[in-house]
Design a protein around this motif. Structure first.
Motif, short mmCIF file in Angstrom:
data_model
loop_
_atom_site.label_atom_id
_atom_site.label_comp_id
_atom_site.label_asym_id
_atom_site.label_seq_id
_atom_site.Cartn_x
_atom_site.Cartn_y
_atom_site.Cartn_z
N SER A 207 36.10 30.28 16.80
CA SER A 207 36.96 29.10 16.63
C SER A 207 38.05 29.28 15.58
O SER A 207 38.97 28.48 15.52
N ASN A 208 37.93 30.26 14.70
CA ASN A 208 38.90 30.47 13.62
C ASN A 208 39.08 29.23 12.76
O ASN A 208 40.18 28.94 12.29
N GLY A 209 38.02 28.46 12.60
CA GLY A 209 38.08 27.27 11.76
C GLY A 209 38.75 26.07 12.39
O GLY A 209 38.99 25.07 11.72
N ASP A 210 39.07 26.16 13.69
CA ASP A 210 39.76 25.05 14.36
C ASP A 210 38.83 23.92 14.77
O ASP A 210 39.29 22.88 15.21
N GLY A 211 37.55 24.10 14.63
CA GLY A 211 36.60 23.08 15.05
C GLY A 211 36.18 23.30 16.48
O GLY A 211 36.89 23.89 17.29
N VAL A 212 35.00 22.84 16.78
CA VAL A 212 34.41 23.01 18.10
C VAL A 212 33.90 21.65 18.56
O VAL A 212 33.30 20.92 17.79
N SER A 213 34.15 21.33 19.81
CA SER A 213 33.67 20.06 20.35
C SER A 213 32.41 20.29 21.19
O SER A 213 32.12 21.42 21.60
N VAL A 214 31.70 19.23 21.46
CA VAL A 214 30.53 19.31 22.34
C VAL A 214 30.98 19.82 23.71
O VAL A 214 30.29 20.63 24.33
N PHE B 74 22.85 18.29 27.29
CA PHE B 74 23.01 18.35 25.84
C PHE B 74 22.25 17.21 25.16
O PHE B 74 21.47 17.43 24.24
N TYR B 75 22.46 15.99 25.63
CA TYR B 75 21.88 14.82 24.97
C TYR B 75 20.38 14.68 25.22
O TYR B 75 19.73 13.88 24.55
N SER C 228 23.48 14.43 18.65
CA SER C 228 24.88 14.59 18.30
C SER C 228 25.18 16.07 18.05
O SER C 228 24.26 16.89 17.95
N LYS C 229 26.45 16.37 17.90
CA LYS C 229 26.84 17.73 17.55
C LYS C 229 26.28 18.10 16.18
O LYS C 229 25.81 19.23 15.98
N ASP C 230 26.27 17.15 15.25
CA ASP C 230 25.71 17.42 13.93
C ASP C 230 24.25 17.84 14.02
O ASP C 230 23.82 18.77 13.34
N ASN C 231 23.46 17.17 14.87
CA ASN C 231 22.06 17.54 15.05
C ASN C 231 21.92 18.96 15.58
O ASN C 231 21.04 19.71 15.16
N MET D 43 29.28 22.60 7.21
CA MET D 43 29.16 21.86 5.95
C MET D 43 29.54 20.39 6.08
O MET D 43 29.07 19.56 5.31
N ARG D 44 30.37 20.08 7.08
CA ARG D 44 30.75 18.67 7.32
C ARG D 44 29.68 17.90 8.07
O ARG D 44 29.71 16.67 8.12
N ALA D 45 28.74 18.59 8.67
CA ALA D 45 27.70 17.92 9.47
C ALA D 45 26.86 17.01 8.59
O ALA D 45 26.43 17.40 7.50
N ALA D 46 26.64 15.80 9.06
CA ALA D 46 25.79 14.85 8.34
C ALA D 46 24.39 15.45 8.21
O ALA D 46 23.78 15.81 9.21
#
Length: 191
Positions: free
Chosen positions: A11-18, A32-33, A38-41, A101-104
């Motif tokens: 991703s080169n730090g661009d973020g990844v979506s579900v 997935f669900y 969530s993505k954080d989980n 690191m941003r993940a809850a």
């Protein structure tokens, strides 16, 4: 989890979506669900899985060692070796990325991992205190100090802010720990 890892690695730090992860995995949103809220989980599960694997390896190496001094050496060398093995280094970089690191809940997972690292070291120190190989050990506070030195050396290796190779950094942490614990080095006699 493997698809998420591959997405994060490229991703080169661009973020990844579900959606990105599902596309990579060839799965539906429903699939997935069924496994994650969530993505954080998902990200925390990835971190926990790799952290648990590393701790199991360290614990196994410590148990296989013939003495507490060998166990502490194996623990420190094993932990710092993660920084010098390309495939494992890449995993560490992904699992310490800004996205993770941003993940809850990330801070709690990281704290859990550091406590487990420190507890493993304290157990080795208790064994060394009991058999006399670490006569000056105060297991809990000394484990905290050794963990701090070890994680600092690890961070330096990961950031490449040092020219010291991982094996040399391991020797430096080991020598510091052995001196602080009153351990004899091979060939030494007396105190």
């Amino acid at each position: 989890m493997d698809a998420a890892y591959r997405c994060l690695a490229t991703s080169n730090g661009d973020g990844v979506s579900v959606t990105d992860i599902l596309r990579e995995a060839g799965l539906s949103t429903r699939a997935f669900y069924r496994h994650f809220d969530s993505k954080d989980n998902l990200l925390l599960a990835m971190f926990r899985r790799d952290s648990d694997r590393v701790h199991a390896e360290l614990e196994s190496a410590a148990l296989a060692a013939g003495s507490p001094t060998e166990a502490l050496r194996a623990w420190i060398e094993g932990y710092l070796r993660l920084t010098s093995q390309p495939r494992r280094r890449q995993r560490v970089l992904v699992l310490s990325s800004a996205e993770l690191m941003r993940a809850a809940g990330y801070a709690d997972e990281r704290t859990r991992s550091m406590i487990r690292l420190q507890d493993g070291i304290a157990e080795i120190l208790r064994r060394g205190l009991d058999d006399g190989s670490f006569p000056w050990a105060a297991p809990e506070p000394d484990a905290r100090a050794i963990r701090a030195a070890l994680t600092e050396a690890f961070a330096e290796q990961m950031s490449r802010s040092t020219t010291v190779p991982a094996a040399v950094a391991a020797d430096q942490v080991i020598n510091f720990a052995f001196r602080a614990l009153g351990a004899r080095r091979p060939g030494e006699t007396g105190q």
